[in-house]
Motif scaffolding. Structure first.
Motif, PDB file in Angstrom:
ATOM      1  N   GLN A   1       0.805  -1.224   0.000  1.00 28.14           N
ATOM      2  CA  GLN A   1       0.000   0.000   0.000  1.00 28.14           C
ATOM      3  C   GLN A   1       0.841   1.278   0.000  1.00 28.14           C
ATOM      4  OE1 GLN A   1      -2.675  -0.416   3.329  1.00 28.14           O
ATOM      5  NE2 GLN A   1      -3.562  -2.300   2.516  1.00 28.14           N
ATOM      6  N   VAL A   2       2.145   1.143   0.228  1.00 28.61           N
ATOM      7  CA  VAL A   2       3.034   2.324   0.201  1.00 28.61           C
ATOM      8  C   VAL A   2       3.678   2.468  -1.177  1.00 28.61           C
ATOM      9  CG1 VAL A   2       5.092   3.389   1.195  1.00 28.61           C
ATOM     10  CG2 VAL A   2       3.465   2.189   2.677  1.00 28.61           C
ATOM     11  N   TYR A   3       4.187   1.354  -1.713  1.00 22.59           N
ATOM     12  CA  TYR A   3       4.852   1.383  -3.026  1.00 22.59           C
ATOM     13  C   TYR A   3       3.837   0.952  -4.089  1.00 22.59           C
ATOM     14  CZ  TYR A   3       8.695   1.673   0.195  1.00 22.59           C
ATOM     15  OH  TYR A   3       9.514   2.077   1.225  1.00 22.59           O
ATOM     16  N   HIS A   4       2.769   1.761  -4.193  1.00 23.97           N
ATOM     17  CA  HIS A   4       1.646   1.401  -5.066  1.00 23.97           C
ATOM     18  C   HIS A   4       1.650   2.162  -6.382  1.00 23.97           C
ATOM     19  CE1 HIS A   4      -0.228   5.247  -4.110  1.00 23.97           C
ATOM     20  NE2 HIS A   4       0.074   5.023  -2.842  1.00 23.97           N
ATOM     21  N   GLY A   5       2.623   3.065  -6.566  1.00 25.37           N
ATOM     22  CA  GLY A   5       2.682   3.803  -7.823  1.00 25.37           C
ATOM     23  C   GLY A   5       2.846   2.870  -9.005  1.00 25.37           C
ATOM     24  N   PRO A   6       2.256   3.197 -10.139  1.00 25.18           N
ATOM     25  CA  PRO A   6       2.269   2.288 -11.289  1.00 25.18           C
ATOM     26  C   PRO A   6       3.663   1.936 -11.794  1.00 25.18           C
ATOM     27  CG  PRO A   6       1.537   4.486 -11.940  1.00 25.18           C
ATOM     28  CD  PRO A   6       1.561   4.459 -10.453  1.00 25.18           C
ATOM     29  N   ASN A   7       4.643   2.813 -11.565  1.00 26.44           N
ATOM     30  CA  ASN A   7       5.995   2.552 -12.060  1.00 26.44           C
ATOM     31  C   ASN A   7       6.839   1.750 -11.085  1.00 26.44           C
ATOM     32  OD1 ASN A   7       5.749   4.355 -14.517  1.00 26.44           O
ATOM     33  ND2 ASN A   7       5.251   5.771 -12.870  1.00 26.44           N
ATOM     34  N   LEU A   8       6.269   1.431  -9.926  1.00 30.20           N
ATOM     35  CA  LEU A   8       6.966   0.613  -8.937  1.00 30.20           C
ATOM     36  C   LEU A   8       6.593  -0.856  -9.050  1.00 30.20           C
ATOM     37  CD1 LEU A   8       6.756   2.980  -5.838  1.00 30.20           C
ATOM     38  CD2 LEU A   8       8.611   2.734  -7.496  1.00 30.20           C
ATOM     39  N   PHE A   9       5.741  -1.187 -10.022  1.00 28.92           N
ATOM     40  CA  PHE A   9       5.389  -2.584 -10.253  1.00 28.92           C
ATOM     41  C   PHE A   9       6.367  -3.205 -11.244  1.00 28.92           C
ATOM     42  CE2 PHE A   9       1.751  -1.241  -7.973  1.00 28.92           C
ATOM     43  CZ  PHE A   9       1.283  -2.373  -7.351  1.00 28.92           C
ATOM     44  N   LYS A  10       7.623  -3.111 -10.868  1.00 35.04           N
ATOM     45  CA  LYS A  10       8.722  -3.791 -11.547  1.00 35.04           C
ATOM     46  C   LYS A  10       9.308  -4.791 -10.552  1.00 35.04           C
ATOM     47  CE  LYS A  10       8.553  -1.142 -15.266  1.00 35.04           C
ATOM     48  NZ  LYS A  10       9.678  -0.311 -15.723  1.00 35.04           N
ATOM     49  N   ASP A  11      10.267  -5.576 -10.982  1.00 35.23           N
ATOM     50  CA  ASP A  11      10.860  -6.548 -10.069  1.00 35.23           C
ATOM     51  C   ASP A  11      11.599  -5.850  -8.928  1.00 35.23           C
ATOM     52  OD1 ASP A  11       9.912  -8.672 -11.545  1.00 35.23           O
ATOM     53  OD2 ASP A  11      11.780  -8.952 -12.672  1.00 35.23           O
ATOM     54  N   TRP A  12      11.419  -6.378  -7.721  1.00 37.90           N
ATOM     55  CA  TRP A  12      12.149  -5.948  -6.534  1.00 37.90           C
ATOM     56  C   TRP A  12      13.095  -7.077  -6.146  1.00 37.90           C
ATOM     57  CZ3 TRP A  12      10.808  -1.871  -2.670  1.00 37.90           C
ATOM     58  CH2 TRP A  12       9.917  -0.915  -3.190  1.00 37.90           C
ATOM     59  N   TYR A  13      14.378  -6.744  -5.978  1.00 36.55           N
ATOM     60  CA  TYR A  13      15.383  -7.718  -5.559  1.00 36.55           C
ATOM     61  C   TYR A  13      15.891  -7.314  -4.173  1.00 36.55           C
ATOM     62  CZ  TYR A  13      15.323  -9.070 -10.479  1.00 36.55           C
ATOM     63  OH  TYR A  13      14.936  -9.483 -11.729  1.00 36.55           O
ATOM     64  N   PRO A  14      15.384  -7.929  -3.103  1.00 39.10           N
ATOM     65  CA  PRO A  14      15.736  -7.513  -1.740  1.00 39.10           C
ATOM     66  C   PRO A  14      16.974  -8.236  -1.208  1.00 39.10           C
ATOM     67  CG  PRO A  14      13.482  -8.421  -1.914  1.00 39.10           C
ATOM     68  CD  PRO A  14      14.242  -8.847  -3.120  1.00 39.10           C
ATOM     69  N   THR A  15      17.505  -7.686  -0.130  1.00 38.52           N
ATOM     70  CA  THR A  15      18.463  -8.369   0.730  1.00 38.52           C
ATOM     71  C   THR A  15      17.936  -8.259   2.160  1.00 38.52           C
ATOM     72  OG1 THR A  15      19.838  -6.407   1.107  1.00 38.52           O
ATOM     73  CG2 THR A  15      20.412  -7.815  -0.771  1.00 38.52           C
ATOM     74  N   LEU A  16      18.515  -9.034   3.065  1.00 46.42           N
ATOM     75  CA  LEU A  16      18.075  -9.052   4.459  1.00 46.42           C
ATOM     76  C   LEU A  16      18.932  -8.135   5.326  1.00 46.42           C
ATOM     77  CD1 LEU A  16      17.547 -12.902   4.911  1.00 46.42           C
ATOM     78  CD2 LEU A  16      15.731 -11.163   4.864  1.00 46.42           C
ATOM     79  N   GLY A  17      18.272  -7.430   6.263  1.00 41.32           N
ATOM     80  CA  GLY A  17      18.960  -6.651   7.276  1.00 41.32           C
ATOM     81  C   GLY A  17      18.797  -7.291   8.640  1.00 41.32           C
ATOM     82  N   ASN A  18      19.475  -6.742   9.632  1.00 43.73           N
ATOM     83  CA  ASN A  18      19.407  -7.325  10.969  1.00 43.73           C
ATOM     84  C   ASN A  18      17.999  -7.288  11.555  1.00 43.73           C
ATOM     85  OD1 ASN A  18      20.438  -4.461  10.921  1.00 43.73           O
ATOM     86  ND2 ASN A  18      19.886  -4.581  13.084  1.00 43.73           N
ATOM     87  N   HIS A  19      17.222  -6.244  11.243  1.00 45.16           N
ATOM     88  CA  HIS A  19      15.855  -6.178  11.756  1.00 45.16           C
ATOM     89  C   HIS A  19      14.956  -7.227  11.097  1.00 45.16           C
ATOM     90  CE1 HIS A  19      15.917  -2.681  14.453  1.00 45.16           C
ATOM     91  NE2 HIS A  19      16.893  -2.236  13.668  1.00 45.16           N
TER      92      HIS A  19
END
Length: 322
Positions: free
Chosen positions: A105-123
């Protein structure tokens, strides 16, 4: 006939409204562009976001809105994260409501519907980190196949970019003796280090980039406290002459380069909450301002641009290769 006429009227109004909205959206993107943003031709464009998932609090929403604008402006191909995707204790499961309130619901802009490649943080390790891997099966855009992984992308006419998305948590010596971070030690750190060395040694890509959570140099809160992870990773990075390392963990934006070293170090950890940052002996740029980084790669240049939540390019740096 009355029902059919009413339905046609509703459809016509909806169509007019949709057309007006599309026109408004186009105008919005044209008037909210970053004026001095460079968009090199024939380049691979992507964003680097860090330390962001806070249920929309602090600066998360304005950063997300500007990311949408910049992805439109650059025709960006994907988004990467430097970890701490969900504060302050990760997610509980793939059904945790935090997926909706901190991501969808935060990253809902139409141009943000591309692939997301995450990494993990300590939290992220404070919760169910495996759920972040498993959410890949729920989401079209969340692409997180394993705690660490690699992808190769085409850039320019003839070049390739190898990106290693690493899990720096089990590699951090500081976490090996602290009960708070015991969950990070369930991963086989030696196996990951062997994997990194093999990937870099065998790389035929012109550009080699590593993305993780912990910075090897910090101009911020952890200045002078990064020697542990630095001693683990820097010899690998320098030996294999990677071009850049992108990290988070510090809630600010930084570019650091140590004297006598070849690797450029960038910090993108200003996705929501901010902390003070200083000027150190290795600091090229450091600012406590909400924002993210853009990366543009072609045959001869790797351009990094620092973009604030209010749409200003506050710093840029180019790496050139013949």
């Amino acid at each position: 006939m009355l029902i059919r006429g009413f339905m046609l009227l509703v459809l016509s109004v909806f169509t007019l409204h949709l057309g007006a909205k599309q026109l408004h959206d186009e105008k919005y993107y044209q008037t909210h562009q970053v004026q001095n943003l460079a968009v090199p031709d024939d380049s691979l464009h992507f964003l680097v976001l860090g330390d962001w998932g806070r249920n929309g609090h602090y600066q998360q929403v304005p950063v997300a809105d500007m990311m949408d604008v910049v992805m439109y402006q650059m025709d960006g191909e994907f988004i990467t994260t430097t970890g701490d995707n969900f504060y302050s204790k990760g997610v509980a499961s793939v059904d945790d409501p935090y997926w909706q309130t901190s991501f969808e619901q935060v990253y809902h802009g139409p141009n943000l519907f591309k692939d997301w490649y995450p990494t993990l943080g300590n939290h992220d390790y404070a919760g169910n980190w495996q759920a972040q891997i498993d959410y890949t099966q729920r989401s079209r855009r969340w692409v997180f196949p394993a705690p660490y992984y690699a992808k190769t992308f085409a850039a320019g006419d003839n070049s390739q970019v190898l990106i290693l998305f690493i899990d720096s948590n089990p590699l951090n010596p500081e976490y090996k003796t602290r009960a708070k971070y015991a969950s990070t030690q369930t991963q086989d750190s030696e196996k990951q280090l062997r994997w990194m060395k093999e990937k870099l040694a065998n790389s035929t890509a012109k550009w080699n980039i590593v993305i993780g959570h912990h910075p090897l140099y910090s101009s911020g809160k952890r200045y002078g406290k990064t020697s542990g992870i630095q001693q683990v990773l820097e010899p690998i990075f320098e030996k294999h002459k990677i071009d850049a390392y992108f990290a988070g963990h510090e809630h600010d934006l930084q570019h650091n380069r140590a004297q006598g070293k070849t690797v450029e170090h960038f910090v993108s950890g200003a996705g929501s909450e901010l902390r003070p940052v200083g000027q150190r002996e290795f600091t090229q740029f450091a600012k406590s301002e909400a924002g993210f980084l853009t990366v543009s790669v072609n045959d001869n240049n790797l351009l990094v641009q620092f973009i604030s939540a209010v749409g200003q390019r506050i710093y840029h740096y180019n790496i050139h290769k013949d």
